[in-house]
Design a protein around this motif. Structure first.
Motif, PDB file in Angstrom:
ATOM      1  N   GLU A   1       0.708  -1.129   0.140  1.00  0.00           N
ATOM      2  CA  GLU A   1       0.216  -0.090  -0.067  1.00  0.00           C
ATOM      3  C   GLU A   1       0.855   1.211  -0.082  1.00  0.00           C
ATOM      4  O   GLU A   1       0.571   2.192  -0.764  1.00  0.00           O
ATOM      5  CB  GLU A   1      -0.906   0.083   1.259  1.00  0.00           C
ATOM      6  N   ARG A   2       1.885   1.207   0.625  1.00  0.00           N
ATOM      7  CA  ARG A   2       2.740   2.391   0.787  1.00  0.00           C
ATOM      8  C   ARG A   2       3.302   2.735  -0.483  1.00  0.00           C
ATOM      9  O   ARG A   2       3.505   3.841  -1.135  1.00  0.00           O
ATOM     10  CB  ARG A   2       4.015   2.150   1.845  1.00  0.00           C
TER      11      ARG A   2
ATOM     12  N   LEU B   1       0.793   4.167  -3.136  1.00  0.00           N
ATOM     13  CA  LEU B   1       0.721   5.565  -2.613  1.00  0.00           C
ATOM     14  C   LEU B   1       1.766   6.341  -3.356  1.00  0.00           C
ATOM     15  O   LEU B   1       1.585   7.476  -3.687  1.00  0.00           O
ATOM     16  CB  LEU B   1       0.391   5.570  -1.416  1.00  0.00           C
TER      17      LEU B   1
ATOM     18  N   SER C   1       1.696   6.996  -6.534  1.00  0.00           N
ATOM     19  CA  SER C   1       0.709   8.014  -7.232  1.00  0.00           C
ATOM     20  C   SER C   1       1.054   9.482  -7.005  1.00  0.00           C
ATOM     21  O   SER C   1       0.427  10.471  -7.536  1.00  0.00           O
ATOM     22  CB  SER C   1      -0.407   7.428  -6.412  1.00  0.00           C
TER      23      SER C   1
ATOM     24  N   LEU D   1      -2.863  10.952   4.006  1.00  0.00           N
ATOM     25  CA  LEU D   1      -2.868  10.159   2.803  1.00  0.00           C
ATOM     26  C   LEU D   1      -3.695   8.820   3.388  1.00  0.00           C
ATOM     27  O   LEU D   1      -3.250   8.061   4.335  1.00  0.00           O
ATOM     28  CB  LEU D   1      -1.729   9.887   2.000  1.00  0.00           C
ATOM     29  N   ASP D   2      -4.561   8.465   2.401  1.00  0.00           N
ATOM     30  CA  ASP D   2      -5.395   6.992   2.558  1.00  0.00           C
ATOM     31  C   ASP D   2      -4.589   6.001   2.005  1.00  0.00           C
ATOM     32  O   ASP D   2      -4.346   5.765   0.828  1.00  0.00           O
ATOM     33  CB  ASP D   2      -6.610   7.305   1.794  1.00  0.00           C
ATOM     34  N   LEU D   3      -4.147   5.117   3.016  1.00  0.00           N
ATOM     35  CA  LEU D   3      -3.373   3.854   2.684  1.00  0.00           C
ATOM     36  C   LEU D   3      -4.143   2.836   2.309  1.00  0.00           C
ATOM     37  O   LEU D   3      -3.602   1.692   1.988  1.00  0.00           O
ATOM     38  CB  LEU D   3      -2.260   3.545   3.664  1.00  0.00           C
TER      39      LEU D   3
END
Length: 500
Positions: free
Chosen positions: A326-327, A330, A333, A359-361
């Motif tokens: 996920e990191r 992100l 992005s 930030l949405d992980l």
């Protein structure tokens, strides 16, 4: 027989400074469970060198490395090989397994599951928890763990139960696989072989002959995942152009003349040539290429998993998305110039501060996010001068900043608060005329003079030769006259204005 599972957790949240102490408590508890179960050896399952919480290719300074627990005792003809004791299916003494568990619990280095054929297991979790289980209750060990300050509760199952694994089944790297490799080398003159012997770690080979393939086979780690890619190219300019325009996660693989192929995460700046030392080497014998990292992008010529000596493939490499996945998604992005918000959570003396970005992980609310992604260096904090970081970026302060650079290798987003505000110095200095006078405040005394603030974010120097017998202290109000402005070097020279 059903498995009985315990979840062990600390009695309170774990500050970073206490993580080693907490890890020691967990390891002591795990030892008591193992001894009550009569365990003297453990088996390593799905090892990762780095990758459960982090994919960064450089280790954290305090991250324990598997090589420290499993020395690289196989020199190999093409350079040091991975530690022979750290691989899927390796059986290790209890003490070694518990030291490995300690490294896992510190959360900056390796991760793996530990188990025995009899059903006993140790699974370190994502939330400072440990799952212990087996075929019978371990009441004495559980009671000892509670006395040590841990919370111990029975649960239905471990969330890291191998039965819950998502996997990507691959064919065996058997005789047919190697026959295909020989054909590819004969056709193409060479190929690139990727060995993933642990999650997050790769080793590279470039066979160009049948003898080279034979040497590779002697060096491979048990149960490793293999992928065969098109050969590296000597068209370095084409690789540089591909790096500059790429928007997906890739490894840049390079080989110097007669050297061992090596790789690092590809970032656009690596394709630049207008830097002192270009990252992609060129010249006779230099080769390079890009290998995709995201599973959806990977299309190797061949792929397979090394079977055991009896020809059976027993490795089941899990593909469940982790916090590290996920990191990385992100980070990829984010773009230079993006505006983000966050909270200052820690500092590094006079270097800068870490910022927990909003930030949405894509994680559950209670999921730990790992260390903060944002980093704000001291020069990027404010246009105005300041003595202490706490004046402008104390812990707990909310900030809004611009993304300067996303460093994929260090999993860091470099930030600037200054970039969101006009430069007061340049706007003020552009309107100045020699001889103008201003009221100011002495902000600093130095051996060669004093600095005077004449506007927010704008300071000039009164050189000691201009003092004319006067003395100044920090905080003094003084009227000064402009002597000179150096826009390029951002310097303003002042002198005390004549007293009325």
């Amino acid at each position: 027989m059903p498995t009985l599972t315990y979840r062990l957790t600390p009695g309170a949240a774990v500050p970073f400074a206490l993580r080693e102490q907490v890890a020691e408590t967990f390891v002591a508890a795990a030892r008591r469970f193992a001894l009550q179960a009569g365990i003297d050896r453990l088996t390593i399952d799905n090892p990762m060198a780095r990758g459960f919480f982090s994919f960064r290719s450089r280790s954290a300074p305090s991250a324990p490395e598997p090589a420290g627990l499993f020395p690289a005792d196989r020199p190999g003809s093409s350079g040091p090989l991975p530690p022979s004791g750290y691989h899927d299916g390796a059986r290790v003494p209890l003490d070694t397994g518990l030291e490995l568990l300690r490294a896992v619990l510190l959360r900056e280095g390796p991760w793996c599951r530990l188990h025995t054929d009899g059903g006993f297991f140790l699974h370190a979790g994502e939330r400072h928890d440990l799952y212990v289980g087996g075929a019978r209750p371990y009441t004495e060990a559980a009671a000892d763990a509670r006395r040590s300050g841990l919370t111990v509760e029975p649960v239905e199952r471990s969330p890291y139960d191998p039965a819950l694994d998502e996997t990507d089944p691959q064919p065996p790297a058997d005789a047919a696989f190697w026959t295909a490799v020989h054909h590819l080398v004969a056709e193409r003159g060479g190929v690139l072989v990727e060995e993933r012997y642990a999650g997050g770690d790769h080793r590279w080979y470039r066979p160009t002959t049948a003898a080279g393939i034979a040497r590779i086979r002697e060096q491979l780690t048990p149960r490793a995942r293999l992928a065969v890619w098109p050969d590296l190219t000597d068209d370095i300019e084409a690789v540089r152009a591909a790096v500059l325009r790429s928007e997906r996660l890739e490894l840049l693989v390079q080989q110097r003349p007669d050297g061992i192929p090596w790789a690092r995460l590809a970032e656009p700046w690596m394709g630049c040539t207008d830097i002192a030392f270009p990252m992609i080497g060129s010249g006779p014998g230099c080769r390079a290429g890009l290998v995709p990292l995201a599973p959806a992008d990977r299309r190797p010529l061949l792929a397979g998993v090394l079977p055991d000596a009896d020809g059976v493939v027993r490795a089941r490499w899990r593909t469940n998305r982790t916090p590290a996945d996920e990191r990385r998604t992100l980070l990829r992005s984010l773009r230079t110039g993006d505006v983000v918000t966050g909270t200052v959570v820690s500092g590094l003396d006079d270097v800068g501060v870490h910022v927990d970005l909003d930030l949405d992980l894509g994680l559950e609310p209670e999921h730990e996010r790992g260390w903060p992604l944002g980093f704000l260096r001291v020069p990027e904090m404010s246009w105005e001068s300041f003595e202490e970081v706490d004046e402008v970026a104390p812990i707990g302060r909310r900030i809004r900043a611009e993304v300067l650079h996303v460093d994929l290798e260090w999993e860091r987003v470099n930030l600037s608060v200054k970039a969101l505000h006009p430069d007061p110095w340049r706007a003020f200095a552009a309107a100045l005329r020699v001889g103008d006078t201003f009221p100011g405040t002495v902000t600093k005394t130095v051996p060669f003079g004093v600095f005077v603030r004449i506007a927010p974010g704008v300071e000039g120097l009164v050189h000691e030769t201009e003092f004319a017998g006067r003395t100044f202290e920090t905080g003094d109000g003084v009227r000064v006259a402009l002597l000179a402005v150096d826009l390029e070097r951002r310097r303003i020279s002042l002198s005390p204005a004549p007293e009325a």
